[in-house]
Design a protein around this motif. Structure first.
Motif, short mmCIF file in Angstrom:
data_model
loop_
_atom_site.label_atom_id
_atom_site.label_comp_id
_atom_site.label_asym_id
_atom_site.label_seq_id
_atom_site.Cartn_x
_atom_site.Cartn_y
_atom_site.Cartn_z
N MET A 205 0.98 -1.31 -0.02
CA MET A 205 -0.05 0.13 -0.03
C MET A 205 0.82 1.23 0.04
O MET A 205 0.43 2.43 0.50
CB MET A 205 -1.00 0.04 1.09
CG MET A 205 -2.10 -1.05 1.03
SD MET A 205 -3.01 -1.05 -0.66
CE MET A 205 -3.94 0.29 -0.58
N ALA A 206 2.02 1.12 -0.68
CA ALA A 206 3.08 2.15 -0.99
C ALA A 206 2.17 3.31 -1.94
O ALA A 206 1.30 2.69 -2.87
CB ALA A 206 4.17 1.82 -1.42
N ASP A 207 2.53 4.41 -2.15
CA ASP A 207 1.71 5.35 -2.99
C ASP A 207 2.15 5.03 -4.64
O ASP A 207 3.31 4.21 -4.70
CB ASP A 207 2.01 6.66 -2.57
CG ASP A 207 3.49 7.32 -2.86
OD1 ASP A 207 4.44 6.68 -3.42
OD2 ASP A 207 3.93 8.16 -2.36
N VAL A 208 1.30 5.59 -5.41
CA VAL A 208 1.88 5.25 -6.84
C VAL A 208 3.02 5.70 -7.24
O VAL A 208 3.95 5.16 -7.99
CB VAL A 208 0.74 6.02 -7.50
CG1 VAL A 208 1.12 5.71 -9.30
CG2 VAL A 208 -0.53 5.30 -7.40
N TYR A 209 3.69 6.96 -6.78
CA TYR A 209 4.97 7.33 -7.01
C TYR A 209 6.00 6.17 -6.75
O TYR A 209 6.88 5.87 -7.47
CB TYR A 209 5.35 8.62 -5.93
CG TYR A 209 4.74 9.80 -6.70
CD1 TYR A 209 5.18 10.60 -7.89
CD2 TYR A 209 3.51 10.21 -6.25
CE1 TYR A 209 4.74 11.44 -8.46
CE2 TYR A 209 2.69 11.35 -6.81
CZ TYR A 209 3.11 11.89 -7.80
OH TYR A 209 2.60 12.93 -8.34
N SER A 210 6.03 5.73 -5.45
CA SER A 210 7.11 4.81 -5.06
C SER A 210 7.06 3.57 -5.82
O SER A 210 8.28 3.00 -6.04
CB SER A 210 6.76 4.46 -3.57
OG SER A 210 6.98 5.68 -2.58
N SER A 211 5.82 3.24 -6.30
CA SER A 211 5.68 2.04 -7.07
C SER A 211 6.19 2.20 -8.51
O SER A 211 6.95 1.33 -8.98
CB SER A 211 4.22 1.37 -7.19
OG SER A 211 3.68 1.27 -5.86
N VAL A 212 6.07 3.26 -9.15
CA VAL A 212 6.46 3.67 -10.63
C VAL A 212 8.09 3.74 -10.29
O VAL A 212 8.60 3.24 -11.27
CB VAL A 212 5.76 4.92 -10.87
CG1 VAL A 212 6.49 5.08 -12.07
CG2 VAL A 212 4.35 4.54 -11.10
N ILE A 213 8.44 4.38 -9.36
CA ILE A 213 9.84 4.57 -9.17
C ILE A 213 10.53 3.02 -9.03
O ILE A 213 11.63 2.82 -9.77
CB ILE A 213 10.42 5.27 -7.88
CG1 ILE A 213 9.87 6.68 -7.97
CG2 ILE A 213 11.98 5.21 -7.46
CD1 ILE A 213 10.03 7.56 -6.69
N GLY A 214 9.93 2.24 -8.65
CA GLY A 214 10.51 0.78 -8.40
C GLY A 214 10.54 0.21 -9.99
O GLY A 214 11.34 -0.60 -10.24
N GLY A 215 9.43 0.42 -10.65
CA GLY A 215 9.44 -0.03 -11.91
C GLY A 215 10.47 0.50 -12.86
O GLY A 215 11.10 -0.03 -13.77
N ILE A 216 10.86 1.64 -12.78
CA ILE A 216 11.98 2.18 -13.35
C ILE A 216 13.27 1.78 -13.08
O ILE A 216 13.87 1.32 -14.04
CB ILE A 216 11.95 3.92 -13.03
CG1 ILE A 216 10.61 4.52 -13.71
CG2 ILE A 216 13.35 4.52 -13.64
CD1 ILE A 216 10.54 6.00 -13.15
N GLY A 217 13.48 1.42 -11.85
CA GLY A 217 14.62 0.63 -11.29
C GLY A 217 14.98 -0.71 -12.05
O GLY A 217 16.05 -0.95 -12.64
#
Length: 382
Positions: A205-217
């Motif tokens: 339940m992290a926010d969308v920003y954190s999740s997208v940053i993980g995808g970029i990584g």
């Protein structure tokens, strides 16, 4: 609980999804039931984003409202652009710059403190991320070339605006249409590594920003997002050497080198996205009068087909043609993977929202293979 070990989770079902369907045996790709060929050739990228995030194609009125909001969200805070310019001056890798810039965005998001279980908030934050990535990437590339950023043009669409902000010149219809299609082709593709990384983060339940940053990584790794750059480097190597592409491919295989852009973990036949991009490469080559990359790629594909690779389930994937297309559009090679992220962010966000709607923390286990009887010795006695 099964004790069978599936390295890389290959073949393991971990979720249900309505987003994209892939049949690797016959080269089918669907987004929410729609064939990728129809979406790429008959819909704009904005329509595809709406489809992924709302589960249905928009009406004309819905698309206009959605596009207006996406356009308004393209503008990036000056502090973020300053950080982007600083990273360009430091010769940062474009994917590192993108990841860092996106991590700054929640500071300026009016809903940064909102509940992460509010899907409407997550969708709005996802829209802001998706809208701002082209502005960030174009500003980064211009800064490292000693140029000022170009403000988004509210009269241009998503794809056209990126090309305009990158080059400072409005793209022609062929270029804009081609890049729009490329965005659609890369928007989603099941539970690939970057999408799954986004979902794992979202499951906390992290926010969308954190999740997208993980995808970029995750996308920054060479086994996932960099194959189109490798294809372009291959074509340039052939061209600089003045080599025959078929003879080059023969020698490369004899030396044990892998032909980039070939093979896929899911497809056993030619990637349907590669078919579409090959067609666009032909159009761009005809328009420019330069068929070099088209000649090289089709020659290599013909040779490898004659060698029976397709029968072995090793066929061209989307990366085999995307690099050549981007080169015709004047996009630097090291920007290909960031552009992949720009398109795939739409899919990441769709999966994040879908998974969080019926969330369960993703918590796999590993088989322990370490010691079980180690005797502790105090540090002064070691």
């Amino acid at each position: 609980m099964s004790n069978e070990l599936e390295r890389g989770l290959e073949g393991v079902l971990v979720a249900e999804s309505d987003l994209s369907y892939i049949d690797g045996s016959d080269g089918t790709l669907l987004y929410r039931g729609y064939h990728i060929e129809d979406l790429a050739t008959r819909a704009d990228f904005e329509e595809v984003l709406y489809l992924l995030w709302h589960d249905e194609l928009p009406t004309r009125a819905e698309l206009e409202t959605f596009t207006e909001k996406l356009t308004a969200d393209q503008h990036v805070d000056d502090d973020v652009l300053t950080a982007v310019a600083d990273m360009a001056a430091a010769d940062a890798d474009p994917m590192d710059a993108l990841r860092t810039a996106v991590s700054l965005l929640p500071t300026y998001d009016p809903e940064s403190d909102a509940d992460t279980d509010d899907a409407a908030v997550g969708r709005r934050q996802g829209r802001r991320i998706t809208a701002k990535i082209p502005t960030i990437l174009a500003a980064f590339d211009r800064a490292r070339r000693g140029k000022e950023p170009v403000e988004p043009d509210d009269d241009l669409g998503y794809a056209g605006n990126f090309l305009y902000m990158l080059t400072g010149t409005r793209p022609d219809d062929v270029a804009e249409e081609t890049f729009d299609m490329a965005m659609t082709l890369h928007a989603d593709h099941g539970l690939n590594a970057s999408t799954f990384a986004s979902m794992v983060i979202a499951s906390t339940m992290a926010d969308v920003y954190s999740s997208v940053i993980g995808g970029i990584g995750a996308l920054s790794g060479p086994l996932h997002g960099g194959a189109n750059e490798d294809v372009m480097e291959m074509l340039e190597e052939i061209d600089e050497a003045g080599a025959d592409p078929v003879e080059w491919a023969k020698e490369a295989r004899a030396d044990g080198r892998r032909i980039p852009g070939y093979g896929h973990r899911v497809y056993q036949v030619k990637d349907p996205r590669a078919n579409i991009l090959e067609s666009r490469l032909r159009d761009l080559s005809d328009a420019s009068g330069d068929t070099t990359w088209l000649d090289y790629t089709t020659a290599i594909e013909g040779y490898l087909a004659d060698e029976g690779l397709v029968e072995k389930g090793i066929a061209p994937n989307v990366d085999f043609y995307s690099g050549s297309v981007y080169d015709h559009l004047g996009i630097p090679t090291d920007m290909y993977t960031p552009i992949f992220a720009m398109a795939r962010a739409g899919g990441w966000i769709a999966h994040i929202l879908e998974y969080q709607s019926d969330n369960r923390l993703i918590r796999p286990r590993a088989r322990y293979t370490g010691r079980t009887d180690a005797d502790f010795v105090p540090i002064d006695e070691r």
